[in-house]
Design a protein around this motif. Sequence first.
Motif, PDB file in Angstrom:
ATOM      1  N   TYR A 198      76.781  14.255  28.803  1.00  0.00           N
ATOM      2  CA  TYR A 198      77.650  13.119  28.524  1.00  0.00           C
ATOM      3  C   TYR A 198      77.554  12.098  29.642  1.00  0.00           C
ATOM      4  O   TYR A 198      77.442  12.449  30.808  1.00  0.00           O
ATOM      5  CB  TYR A 198      79.111  13.575  28.379  1.00  0.00           C
ATOM      6  CG  TYR A 198      79.356  14.296  27.078  1.00  0.00           C
ATOM      7  CD1 TYR A 198      79.632  13.587  25.924  1.00  0.00           C
ATOM      8  CD2 TYR A 198      79.287  15.680  27.023  1.00  0.00           C
ATOM      9  CE1 TYR A 198      79.845  14.244  24.723  1.00  0.00           C
ATOM     10  CE2 TYR A 198      79.509  16.354  25.826  1.00  0.00           C
ATOM     11  CZ  TYR A 198      79.785  15.628  24.685  1.00  0.00           C
ATOM     12  OH  TYR A 198      79.993  16.276  23.513  1.00  0.00           O
ATOM     13  N   LEU A 254      84.827   4.210  29.675  1.00  0.00           N
ATOM     14  CA  LEU A 254      85.059   5.287  28.721  1.00  0.00           C
ATOM     15  C   LEU A 254      84.361   6.530  29.261  1.00  0.00           C
ATOM     16  O   LEU A 254      83.128   6.593  29.307  1.00  0.00           O
ATOM     17  CB  LEU A 254      84.509   4.901  27.345  1.00  0.00           C
ATOM     18  CG  LEU A 254      85.077   3.601  26.763  1.00  0.00           C
ATOM     19  CD1 LEU A 254      84.314   3.195  25.522  1.00  0.00           C
ATOM     20  CD2 LEU A 254      86.559   3.755  26.470  1.00  0.00           C
ATOM     21  N   LYS A 255      85.125   7.490  29.673  1.00  0.00           N
ATOM     22  CA  LYS A 255      84.591   8.694  30.299  1.00  0.00           C
ATOM     23  C   LYS A 255      83.858   9.560  29.265  1.00  0.00           C
ATOM     24  O   LYS A 255      84.362   9.785  28.162  1.00  0.00           O
ATOM     25  CB  LYS A 255      85.709   9.516  30.948  1.00  0.00           C
ATOM     26  CG  LYS A 255      86.403   8.794  32.075  1.00  0.00           C
ATOM     27  CD  LYS A 255      85.460   8.613  33.236  1.00  0.00           C
ATOM     28  CE  LYS A 255      86.177   8.024  34.429  1.00  0.00           C
ATOM     29  NZ  LYS A 255      85.284   7.726  35.505  1.00  0.00           N
ATOM     30  N   GLU A 256      82.655  10.001  29.650  1.00  0.00           N
ATOM     31  CA  GLU A 256      81.848  10.905  28.836  1.00  0.00           C
ATOM     32  C   GLU A 256      81.759  10.436  27.380  1.00  0.00           C
ATOM     33  O   GLU A 256      81.907  11.197  26.447  1.00  0.00           O
ATOM     34  CB  GLU A 256      82.396  12.324  28.929  1.00  0.00           C
ATOM     35  CG  GLU A 256      82.358  12.862  30.343  1.00  0.00           C
ATOM     36  CD  GLU A 256      82.836  14.302  30.464  1.00  0.00           C
ATOM     37  OE1 GLU A 256      83.186  14.924  29.439  1.00  0.00           O
ATOM     38  OE2 GLU A 256      82.843  14.805  31.598  1.00  0.00           O
ATOM     39  N   TRP A 257      81.462   9.166  27.192  1.00  0.00           N
ATOM     40  CA  TRP A 257      81.485   8.512  25.884  1.00  0.00           C
ATOM     41  C   TRP A 257      80.174   8.671  25.119  1.00  0.00           C
ATOM     42  O   TRP A 257      80.160   8.717  23.911  1.00  0.00           O
ATOM     43  CB  TRP A 257      81.793   7.034  26.100  1.00  0.00           C
ATOM     44  CG  TRP A 257      82.187   6.323  24.844  1.00  0.00           C
ATOM     45  CD1 TRP A 257      81.420   5.475  24.105  1.00  0.00           C
ATOM     46  CD2 TRP A 257      83.454   6.379  24.197  1.00  0.00           C
ATOM     47  NE1 TRP A 257      82.130   4.994  23.033  1.00  0.00           N
ATOM     48  CE2 TRP A 257      83.389   5.537  23.076  1.00  0.00           C
ATOM     49  CE3 TRP A 257      84.639   7.059  24.464  1.00  0.00           C
ATOM     50  CZ2 TRP A 257      84.460   5.363  22.212  1.00  0.00           C
ATOM     51  CZ3 TRP A 257      85.700   6.876  23.597  1.00  0.00           C
ATOM     52  CH2 TRP A 257      85.602   6.037  22.493  1.00  0.00           C
ATOM     53  N   ILE A 258      79.066   8.729  25.843  1.00  0.00           N
ATOM     54  CA  ILE A 258      77.736   8.771  25.220  1.00  0.00           C
ATOM     55  C   ILE A 258      77.092  10.118  25.516  1.00  0.00           C
ATOM     56  O   ILE A 258      76.997  10.523  26.668  1.00  0.00           O
ATOM     57  CB  ILE A 258      76.854   7.635  25.774  1.00  0.00           C
ATOM     58  CG1 ILE A 258      77.481   6.271  25.489  1.00  0.00           C
ATOM     59  CG2 ILE A 258      75.442   7.719  25.200  1.00  0.00           C
ATOM     60  CD1 ILE A 258      76.811   5.123  26.226  1.00  0.00           C
ATOM     61  N   ASP A 307      79.160   8.151  30.997  1.00  0.00           N
ATOM     62  CA  ASP A 307      80.231   7.161  30.881  1.00  0.00           C
ATOM     63  C   ASP A 307      79.671   5.866  30.293  1.00  0.00           C
ATOM     64  O   ASP A 307      78.477   5.565  30.418  1.00  0.00           O
ATOM     65  CB  ASP A 307      80.843   6.863  32.248  1.00  0.00           C
ATOM     66  CG  ASP A 307      81.563   8.058  32.852  1.00  0.00           C
ATOM     67  OD1 ASP A 307      81.782   9.053  32.126  1.00  0.00           O
ATOM     68  OD2 ASP A 307      81.895   7.988  34.045  1.00  0.00           O
ATOM     69  N   ALA A 308      80.557   5.120  29.663  1.00  0.00           N
ATOM     70  CA  ALA A 308      80.195   3.811  29.109  1.00  0.00           C
ATOM     71  C   ALA A 308      81.233   2.796  29.548  1.00  0.00           C
ATOM     72  O   ALA A 308      82.380   3.135  29.851  1.00  0.00           O
ATOM     73  CB  ALA A 308      80.114   3.871  27.589  1.00  0.00           C
ATOM     74  N   ARG A 309      80.809   1.553  29.594  1.00  0.00           N
ATOM     75  CA  ARG A 309      81.669   0.443  30.009  1.00  0.00           C
ATOM     76  C   ARG A 309      81.906  -0.461  28.795  1.00  0.00           C
ATOM     77  O   ARG A 309      80.973  -0.817  28.096  1.00  0.00           O
ATOM     78  CB  ARG A 309      80.961  -0.337  31.104  1.00  0.00           C
ATOM     79  CG  ARG A 309      81.689  -1.537  31.622  1.00  0.00           C
ATOM     80  CD  ARG A 309      80.882  -2.255  32.703  1.00  0.00           C
ATOM     81  NE  ARG A 309      80.883  -1.486  33.934  1.00  0.00           N
ATOM     82  CZ  ARG A 309      79.775  -0.997  34.526  1.00  0.00           C
ATOM     83  NH1 ARG A 309      78.593  -1.194  34.007  1.00  0.00           N
ATOM     84  NH2 ARG A 309      79.859  -0.323  35.651  1.00  0.00           N
ATOM     85  N   VAL A 310      83.158  -0.816  28.569  1.00  0.00           N
ATOM     86  CA  VAL A 310      83.475  -1.792  27.534  1.00  0.00           C
ATOM     87  C   VAL A 310      83.362  -3.173  28.153  1.00  0.00           C
ATOM     88  O   VAL A 310      83.984  -3.450  29.181  1.00  0.00           O
ATOM     89  CB  VAL A 310      84.899  -1.576  26.966  1.00  0.00           C
ATOM     90  CG1 VAL A 310      85.225  -2.658  25.937  1.00  0.00           C
ATOM     91  CG2 VAL A 310      85.039  -0.195  26.361  1.00  0.00           C
ATOM     92  N   ASP A 330      76.222   1.746  28.309  1.00  0.00           N
ATOM     93  CA  ASP A 330      76.010   2.861  29.236  1.00  0.00           C
ATOM     94  C   ASP A 330      76.173   2.331  30.664  1.00  0.00           C
ATOM     95  O   ASP A 330      75.603   1.288  31.011  1.00  0.00           O
ATOM     96  CB  ASP A 330      74.597   3.406  29.012  1.00  0.00           C
ATOM     97  CG  ASP A 330      74.219   4.572  29.900  1.00  0.00           C
ATOM     98  OD1 ASP A 330      74.755   4.715  31.013  1.00  0.00           O
ATOM     99  OD2 ASP A 330      73.332   5.341  29.483  1.00  0.00           O
ATOM    100  N   VAL A 348      79.819  -1.834  23.998  1.00  0.00           N
ATOM    101  CA  VAL A 348      79.959  -0.599  24.759  1.00  0.00           C
ATOM    102  C   VAL A 348      78.593  -0.312  25.372  1.00  0.00           C
ATOM    103  O   VAL A 348      77.608  -0.148  24.662  1.00  0.00           O
ATOM    104  CB  VAL A 348      80.424   0.561  23.857  1.00  0.00           C
ATOM    105  CG1 VAL A 348      80.517   1.859  24.650  1.00  0.00           C
ATOM    106  CG2 VAL A 348      81.760   0.228  23.193  1.00  0.00           C
TER     107      VAL A 348
END
Length: 159
Positions: free
Chosen positions: A149, A139-143, A151-154, A118, A116
């Motif tokens: 907040y 993943l919206k507002e994940w970190i 977003d993060a990318r898987v 940023d 995961v």
Amino acid sequence: MEPEDLDMLYHIENDRSLWNVSATNVPYSRYALHNYIADAKNDIYIDGQVRLIIENEQQETVGVIDLVDFDPKHQRAEMGIIIMKAFRRQGYAQAAIEMLTDYSRNMLHLKQIYAVVDVDNEVSHHCLLSIGFTEGAILKEWIFCDGRYKDARVMQLFI
């Protein structure tokens, strides 16, 4: 991990600039980290994770790579990696991830490793793409970092 890794682990775990890329949100004492090293069985099936020290050819510690959230039923785990600032952009991350991939495929029989990242971390994003990771969901507002907040990318690697 070995007892000799305590100072390096203490430095990494308490570097607040790295907290946005980890689940850490409080400082760790040397005592707590000493006990972590002493108590770890270094067996992913027992601990649910494995943490490995990355060394260069001169036996200098350059970082840490780990597999966490190990799921033997679904044959996957989340990868995390930290390269110390003095050793970044020298190919250590790529080499360590490739070695971890071989270990995950041949010893743990995993189907996939994921990370995961940023969405603003272009260096990690590019490194993972160059190794063969593919982009998954955003993943919206994940970190939560610096009071906001992000977003993060898987990123996924099917092995």
